[in-house]
Design an enzyme around this catalytic site. Structure first.
Site, PDB file in Angstrom:
ATOM      1  N   THR A   1      79.827  52.463  42.523  1.00 28.44           N
ATOM      2  CA  THR A   1      78.962  51.245  41.962  1.00 28.44           C
ATOM      3  C   THR A   1      78.978  50.235  43.027  1.00 28.44           C
ATOM      4  O   THR A   1      80.179  49.536  43.079  1.00 28.44           O
ATOM      5  CB  THR A   1      79.493  50.933  40.603  1.00 28.44           C
ATOM      6  OG1 THR A   1      79.245  52.116  39.689  1.00 28.44           O
ATOM      7  CG2 THR A   1      78.570  49.851  39.850  1.00 28.44           C
TER       8      THR A   1
ATOM      9  N   LYS B   1      72.478  51.502  37.625  1.00 23.13           N
ATOM     10  CA  LYS B   1      73.801  51.540  37.520  1.00 23.13           C
ATOM     11  C   LYS B   1      74.550  50.413  36.409  1.00 23.13           C
ATOM     12  O   LYS B   1      75.323  50.376  35.858  1.00 23.13           O
ATOM     13  CB  LYS B   1      74.815  52.058  38.293  1.00 23.13           C
ATOM     14  CG  LYS B   1      76.448  51.998  38.126  1.00 23.13           C
ATOM     15  CD  LYS B   1      76.683  53.080  36.906  1.00 23.13           C
ATOM     16  CE  LYS B   1      78.022  53.006  36.576  1.00 23.13           C
ATOM     17  NZ  LYS B   1      79.032  53.627  37.456  1.00 23.13           N
TER      18      LYS B   1
ATOM     19  N   LYS C   1      84.936  44.448  38.282  1.00 20.70           N
ATOM     20  CA  LYS C   1      84.103  44.354  39.480  1.00 20.70           C
ATOM     21  C   LYS C   1      82.543  44.594  39.515  1.00 20.70           C
ATOM     22  O   LYS C   1      81.906  43.878  39.658  1.00 20.70           O
ATOM     23  CB  LYS C   1      84.753  45.508  40.627  1.00 20.70           C
ATOM     24  CG  LYS C   1      83.682  45.475  41.988  1.00 20.70           C
ATOM     25  CD  LYS C   1      82.951  46.759  41.912  1.00 20.70           C
ATOM     26  CE  LYS C   1      83.352  48.047  41.575  1.00 20.70           C
ATOM     27  NZ  LYS C   1      82.423  49.416  41.769  1.00 20.70           N
TER      28      LYS C   1
END
Length: 345
Positions: free
Chosen positions: A141, A215, A283
């Protein structure tokens, strides 16, 4: 040998394989047969490389090895690859070394900076060692803009790139039930589908970067769902409900969710082992917020979720799984759902 596939402009691109001196003799026969028909990707004609063998990567690699693919792996901590090596994987000492032995190279690492290093580094990165016609598939990701940059760099090198981040966590990786969100050349994604199918189900989402955008939207949805799950548990606890009965009762109604199915029992059992790390989720949510700023979007649920997960990092709980969010809600409300020695909450 090579596969000849159409790209977005309708011209022909060479993907997957150029004949290499180190290839076994049967590659020459494959080359002749593909002059008239394009063979499906299979263990007999496609060598795979893998960069990053963490919580999810290990299981994903195991599926490829069990399917008969020749696999070369690299990870920063070599001990994390020992199980795969015992299964038949070959070890390489750098991403470049992996790609020099591979036709398709997959990566699933931690952060965008890691992706940039393992793929784009001019000395040790995967693109530096990949022969023309090879493919890089990044399953981390990461930033959509980085996916576009990797695609451009791969094209300039006579190669191809797909961004294909995944959702499903450690359980999805073990059960080959991941959702794979692919961006890039659609025909190439279709060509690689025999490999993707060994790890889960692939969804083609559009041009380079669109897999990453998908995503990120997935992570936004999960973040607010996890907040709702944990808040509901804290409320039910405060109301004096039996939490097992509560979770069972709501699981088949409108409140049911994959997050409840995956993490409800883990929260009840105080099992905070990572299927997906808090650090990595922070993150991901940070990338989402940056993209929101670029788009001029205000998503308050996303911002709240990130703050709650940041509080876990502040308490040195970043290496726990995302279900550890319950700890932040417990601290906010000065309650604990932890079972006593008698089994009561």
């Amino acid at each position: 040998m090579m596969f000849i596939l159409p790209n977005h402009s309708g011209s022909l691109i060479r993907t997957l394989i150029h004949k290499a001196p180190t290839r076994p003799p049967h590659f020459a026969a494959n080359l002749r047969s593909m002059a008239t028909a394009v063979d499906a990707v299979s263990p007999s004609n496609t060598r795979l490389g893998w960069i990053g063998t963490g919580v999810m990567g290990r299981s994903m690699c195991a599926h490829l090895i069990n399917a008969g693919y020749e696999l070369t792996v690299f990870t920063r901590t070599s001990s994390k690859a020992q199980e795969l090596i015992s299964m038949g994987a070959k070890w390489a000492d750098s991403p470049r070394s992996v790609s020099s032995r591979s036709d398709v190279v997959f990566s699933i690492v931690g952060y965008p900076s890691d992706v940039r290093h393992v793929i784009l580094d001019p000395d040790s990165g995967a693109l530096a060692g990949l022969r023309q016609g090879g493919v890089v598939v990044d399953m981390t990701t990461s930033d959509p803009s980085l996916a576009v940059k990797i695609h451009s760099a791969a094209t300039s090198a006579g190669c191809s790139a797909i961004d294909a981040p995944v959702s499903g966590g450690d359980r999805g990786a073990r059960n080959a039930a991941l959702s794979i969100f692919a961006g890039g050349d659609e025909t190439l994604v279709q060509r690689l589908s025999p490999i993707f199918s060994l790890m889960g189900r692939v969804y083609y989402m559009g041009a380079p970067g669109k897999g990453q955008f998908t995503k990120l939207a997935n992570q936004i949805t999960i973040a607010s769902t996890m907040v709702g799950l944990c808040e509901g548990l804290v409320y039910a606890h405060k109301a004096g409900l039996n939490l097992e009965l509560y979770l069972n009762a709501i699981s088949t109604g409108a409140a049911g969710s994959k997050s409840l199915d995956l993490y409800g029992s883990r929260i009840m059992n105080r099992d905070f082992d990572p299927g997906f790390y808090v650090n990595h989720f922070v993150k991901d949510l940070g990338i989402c917020l940056k993209e929101c700023q670029n788009m001029g979007l205000a998503l308050p649920g996303l911002a709240l979720s990130q703050q709650l997960y940041l509080s876990l990092k502040a308490h040195r709980e970043g290496d726990l799984g995302t279900q550890a969010l319950i700890l932040a809600l417990e601290r906010l409300n000065n309650v604990s759902l932890q079972r006593s020695s008698t089994g009561e909450l």
